[in-house]
Design an enzyme around this catalytic site. Structure first.
Site, PDB file in Angstrom:
ATOM      1  CB  CYS A  48      -0.861   0.029   1.259  1.00 25.80           C
ATOM      2  SG  CYS A  48      -1.763  -1.471   1.543  1.00 25.80           S
ATOM      3  NE  ARG A  82       5.053   1.499  -1.553  1.00 30.58           N
ATOM      4  CZ  ARG A  82       5.989   1.359  -0.602  1.00 30.58           C
ATOM      5  NH1 ARG A  82       7.198   1.819  -0.840  1.00 30.58           N
ATOM      6  NH2 ARG A  82       5.733   0.801   0.537  1.00 30.58           N
ATOM      7  CD1 TRP A 136      -0.641  -5.825  -3.333  1.00 32.04           C
ATOM      8  CD2 TRP A 136      -0.397  -6.613  -1.269  1.00 32.04           C
ATOM      9  NE1 TRP A 136      -0.116  -7.086  -3.431  1.00 32.04           N
ATOM     10  CE2 TRP A 136       0.038  -7.597  -2.179  1.00 32.04           C
ATOM     11  CE3 TRP A 136      -0.333  -6.894   0.084  1.00 32.04           C
ATOM     12  CZ2 TRP A 136       0.539  -8.831  -1.780  1.00 32.04           C
ATOM     13  CZ3 TRP A 136       0.171  -8.123   0.496  1.00 32.04           C
ATOM     14  CH2 TRP A 136       0.587  -9.084  -0.435  1.00 32.04           C
ATOM     15  CG  ASN A 138       0.435   1.802   3.849  1.00 28.08           C
ATOM     16  OD1 ASN A 138      -0.648   1.782   3.261  1.00 28.08           O
ATOM     17  ND2 ASN A 138       1.510   2.370   3.345  1.00 28.08           N
ATOM     18  N   GLY A 139      -0.517  -1.479   6.829  1.00 29.08           N
ATOM     19  CA  GLY A 139      -0.218  -2.373   7.954  1.00 29.08           C
ATOM     20  C   GLY A 139      -1.388  -3.311   8.212  1.00 29.08           C
ATOM     21  CD  GLU A 164      17.134 -13.167  -8.743  1.00 31.45           C
ATOM     22  OE1 GLU A 164      16.680 -13.622  -7.678  1.00 31.45           O
ATOM     23  OE2 GLU A 164      16.721 -12.106  -9.257  1.00 31.45           O
ATOM     24  CE  LYS A 223      14.044 -10.565 -10.904  1.00 31.64           C
ATOM     25  NZ  LYS A 223      14.320 -10.991  -9.595  1.00 31.64           N
ATOM     26  CD  GLU A 253      10.060 -11.306  -9.242  1.00 33.14           C
ATOM     27  OE1 GLU A 253       9.401 -10.734  -8.363  1.00 33.14           O
ATOM     28  OE2 GLU A 253      11.296 -11.279  -9.271  1.00 33.14           O
ATOM     29  CG  HIS A 271      19.540 -36.698  -5.271  1.00 35.65           C
ATOM     30  ND1 HIS A 271      20.050 -37.890  -4.806  1.00 35.65           N
ATOM     31  CD2 HIS A 271      20.593 -35.985  -5.720  1.00 35.65           C
ATOM     32  CE1 HIS A 271      21.379 -37.867  -4.916  1.00 35.65           C
ATOM     33  NE2 HIS A 271      21.733 -36.737  -5.467  1.00 35.65           N
ATOM     34  CE  LYS A 289      11.547  -2.831  -6.280  1.00 32.13           C
ATOM     35  NZ  LYS A 289      12.283  -3.902  -6.997  1.00 32.13           N
TER      36      LYS A 289
HETATM   37  C1  AGP Z   1      12.484  -9.773  -6.314  1.00 32.31           C
HETATM   38  O1  AGP Z   1      12.420  -9.770  -7.726  1.00 32.31           O
HETATM   39  C2  AGP Z   1      11.136  -9.703  -5.675  1.00 32.31           C
HETATM   40  N1  AGP Z   1      10.443  -8.552  -6.064  1.00 32.31           N
HETATM   41  C3  AGP Z   1      11.152  -9.939  -4.188  1.00 32.31           C
HETATM   42  O2  AGP Z   1      11.519 -11.282  -4.016  1.00 32.31           O
HETATM   43  C4  AGP Z   1      12.121  -9.071  -3.348  1.00 32.31           C
HETATM   44  O3  AGP Z   1      13.464  -9.395  -3.648  1.00 32.31           O
HETATM   45  C5  AGP Z   1      11.870  -9.393  -1.869  1.00 32.31           C
HETATM   46  O4  AGP Z   1      10.536  -9.043  -1.561  1.00 32.31           O
HETATM   47  C6  AGP Z   1      12.828  -8.672  -0.924  1.00 32.31           C
HETATM   48  O5  AGP Z   1      12.655  -7.296  -1.059  1.00 32.31           O
HETATM   49  P1  AGP Z   1      13.779  -6.343  -0.413  1.00 32.31           P
HETATM   50  O6  AGP Z   1      15.057  -6.602  -1.144  1.00 32.31           O
HETATM   51  O7  AGP Z   1      13.257  -4.955  -0.643  1.00 32.31           O
HETATM   52  O8  AGP Z   1      13.893  -6.675   1.047  1.00 32.31           O
END
Ligand code: AGP
Length: 607
Positions: free
Chosen positions: A2, A27, A73, A99-100, A480, A484, A487, A503, A602
């Site tokens: 949010c 975000r 959100w 927010n929260g 990683e 990518k 997501e 395995h 974000k």
């Molecule tokens: C990464 O592509 C994602 N958006 C997500 O996994 C992100 O890395 C994770 O939420 C951690 O965020 P931060 O680095 O701001 O702590």
């Protein structure tokens, strides 16, 4: 997550609020809303993007020189207009954005309903609005102060009331808020990026602080209602930082920024004469550095993958045992931790709830904490005992790219810094610094794989599942690369150590399940090649990321992406680019929302 923007001043609030909110779009959110005060409260809310809210306001702007707005959100309650913020308290005596998560909202809601308050939403946030209204007599700030102690959970909130025109109140517990100081106007936001171009000076609220803003003055109150002079920071963010330029998406822009970002992460930190690296904010002298006998790194998502690479780097160059923990696990695990262990939080946003909580838990037990963070003034940056900023600039795309590169660069420097206080020789340190300085140009060269990757994406973008395989420094890159893809393209993908396939996971391999192999030259090249052949023997298509002169891979793989040949410890920085571009182009072909993927935010500021 949010977003919150508030304004009070001499200008019409609506355009300022909408502009600030647009800066927070990256975000991630699912609805938005805005309220202004002009004799009475004016309110407009809309599901979907901020553009929908703008459409509702076109021709019918909300009047008033103060107001609040929000991007939501969803945590409690579905995505609909009623659940969008702002929420009104009482019969419109107050408007609140939040927010929260309020964990005791259910009992508070029942108590307020018993007092006659009528709820219009299923959210926890609406409880705050009615609670403040229930205390509202002749002082808005006092009403807020009376309401807050009854809330259990986290909040970053902004409050306005038509009975107190021009007053904007903010309060923070566990969810960030920043005050923007203007000339006869004040701003409030959940993220400093909303204030670029409006305010040049900012104050970051700490937990349990309240801010009281009017056009002429700002005041920060602590938990005891005492005012005090907090540190005022210069806002080092400019609107240009958030311009898309000629790129189609922020993610692509940020992929291409990586050579410069890597250069900025190194700038001013290399001590060539001493063959080491220096940081301004570690707050650990050489003797304290030598006493460190264990490092626990904690992070989430992509930052967790950077931490896994940091484990290899620090163990290789400084010979210090390193463990890497998911922050969401570490915060509740309560492992035995000795006094010479340091806890390192790695984060782009500096606001990730689990990482922040893990660091707070460590501090509570007397552990020394460090933060590698990209956002100055963020909660983690301000709460750790020392740290290093990434200097990657605002990262707008939800999928982290340039921040990851900066994290790996800083971790490499940290490994050298630690190593050179112990066993790492002058020659070895000098060689690493020399190789690091060549990396920005090597990343520029790596970006030349773009067209090749785009062509390969055409071939595989309809896959339902993909495997990513690598070893040693490149196992975290397999994770990683898979993240990518997941997501932003929503394709199911898994990263594994290449040898792990035998395995169990190799049962997944068939002609419809492509495997991405990370197989540049290295100490385990032959082992990875064997794993590649195991996949091929079962009919699995193979995309290889390999060195240009590797004829064997050319003969075995279905598709090959060439990357420059660099020492193993630098290979993560190199293979990151084709992995990012592959995910980008597959997502593009699948019509996904690259910069704002579904369900994602974000910065995950709630647990
Ligand atoms: C990464 O592509 C994602 N958006 C997500 O996994 C992100 O890395 C994770 O939420 C951690 O965020 P931060 O680095 O701001 O702590």
């Amino acid at each position: 997550m949010c977003g919150i923007v508030g304004y009070t001043g001499n200008r019409e609030a609506q355009p300022i609020l909408l502009e600030g909110l647009a800066r927070l779009e990256y975000r991630g959110y699912d609805s938005s809303g805005l309220a202004t005060v002009n004799g009475k409260l004016y309110l407009k809310k809309a599901v979907g993007r901020i553009a929908q809210l703008r459409n509702l306001l076109n021709g019918h702007p909300l009047a008033g020189n103060s107001g609040i707005c929000h991007t939501r959100w969803a945590t409690h309650g579905g995505v609909n207009d009623a659940n969008a913020h702002p929420h009104l308290g009482g019969n419109g005596e107050v408007a609140v954005v939040h927010n929260g998560v309020i964990e005791n909202y259910d009992i508070l809601k029942r108590q307020l309903e018993a007092q006659g308050f009528q709820f219009k939403s299923q959210t926890d946030s609406e409880v705050i609005a009615h609670l403040i209204a229930s205390y509202l007599e002749n002082d808005l700030v006092q009403a807020v102060r009376k309401a807050l102690p009854r809330l259990k959970g986290t909040y970053g909130l902004a409050v306005v009331s038509p009975r107190f025109p021009g007053i904007l109140v903010g309060a923070r517990l566990g969810s960030p808020l920043v005050v923007g100081i203007g000339d006869n106007e004040m701003f409030l936001a959940s993220d400093a990026s909303a204030l670029g171009g409006f305010a040049k000076r900012v104050v970051y609220l700490e937990d349990r602080q309240i801010c009281v803003l009017t056009p002429e003055r700002w005041e920060i109150l602590d938990a005891d209602n005492a005012t005090f002079d907090p540190e005022v920071h210069a806002l080092d963010w400019q609107p240009a930082d958030q311009e898309l330029g000629t790129f189609a998406h922020y993610m692509l822009k940020e992929i291409y920024e990586q050579p410069e970002v890597l250069g900025r992460a190194l700038a001013g930190r290399l001590d060539i004469g001493e063959a080491t690296a220096h940081f301004g904010g570690l707050n650990l002298d050489a003797q304290e550095l030598r006493q460190i006998d264990r490092i626990i790194m904690t992070a989430c998502g992509t930052s967790y993958h950077a931490a896994l690479i940091g484990e290899h780097l620090i163990e290789q160059f400084a010979r210090i045992p390193v463990e890497v923990e998911y922050a969401s696990e570490f915060r509740y695990r309560n492992p035995p931790v000795e006094k010479n262990t340091i806890i390192v939080g790695i984060t782009q946003s500096g606001e990730t709830a689990d990482t922040l909580a893990a660091l707070r838990e460590s501090k509570r037990k007397g552990q020394r904490t460090l933060g590698l963070c990209n956002v100055v003034g963020s909660s983690i940056a301000r709460e750790v005992d020392g740290g290093v900023f990434l200097h990657a600039g605002p990262e707008i795309g939800v999928a982290s790219t340039k921040a990851f590169t900066a994290q790996v660069a800083v971790l490499t420097l940290l490994a050298v810094h630690l190593g050179r206080t112990r066993h790492l020789s002058y020659q070895a340190g000098a060689r690493i610094l020399d190789e690091l300085q060549a990396m920005p140009d090597i990343l520029r060269e790596t970006l030349r794989c773009h067209d090749r990757v785009a062509a390969i994406a055409q071939k595989y973008h309809q896959a339902s599942n993909m495997l990513y395989l690598g070893r040693q420094y490149l196992f975290p890159m397999a994770l990683e690369g898979a993240l990518k893809l997941k997501e932003i393209s929503y394709i199911h993908a898994e990263g594994y150590p290449a040898a792990e396939m035998k395995h169990g996971p190799i049962a997944l391999v068939d002609e419809n399940t492509p495997s991405v192999f990370l197989i540049p030259h290295g100490s385990v090249y032959d082992k990875v090649m064997s794993n590649l052949e195991e996949i091929k023997a079962r009919g699995g298509p193979v995309i290889a990321i390999a060195c240009a002169d590797d004829g064997l891979v050319e003969a075995k793989a279905d598709d090959v992406i060439h990357v420059p040949n660099v020492p193993e410890y630098l290979q993560p920085l190199v293979v990151a680019i084709p992995l990012q571009l592959l995910a980008y182009h597959i997502a593009l072909l699948r019509g996904c929302d690259i910069d704002k993927p579904r369900n994602l935010a974000k910065s995950v500021t709630v647990e």
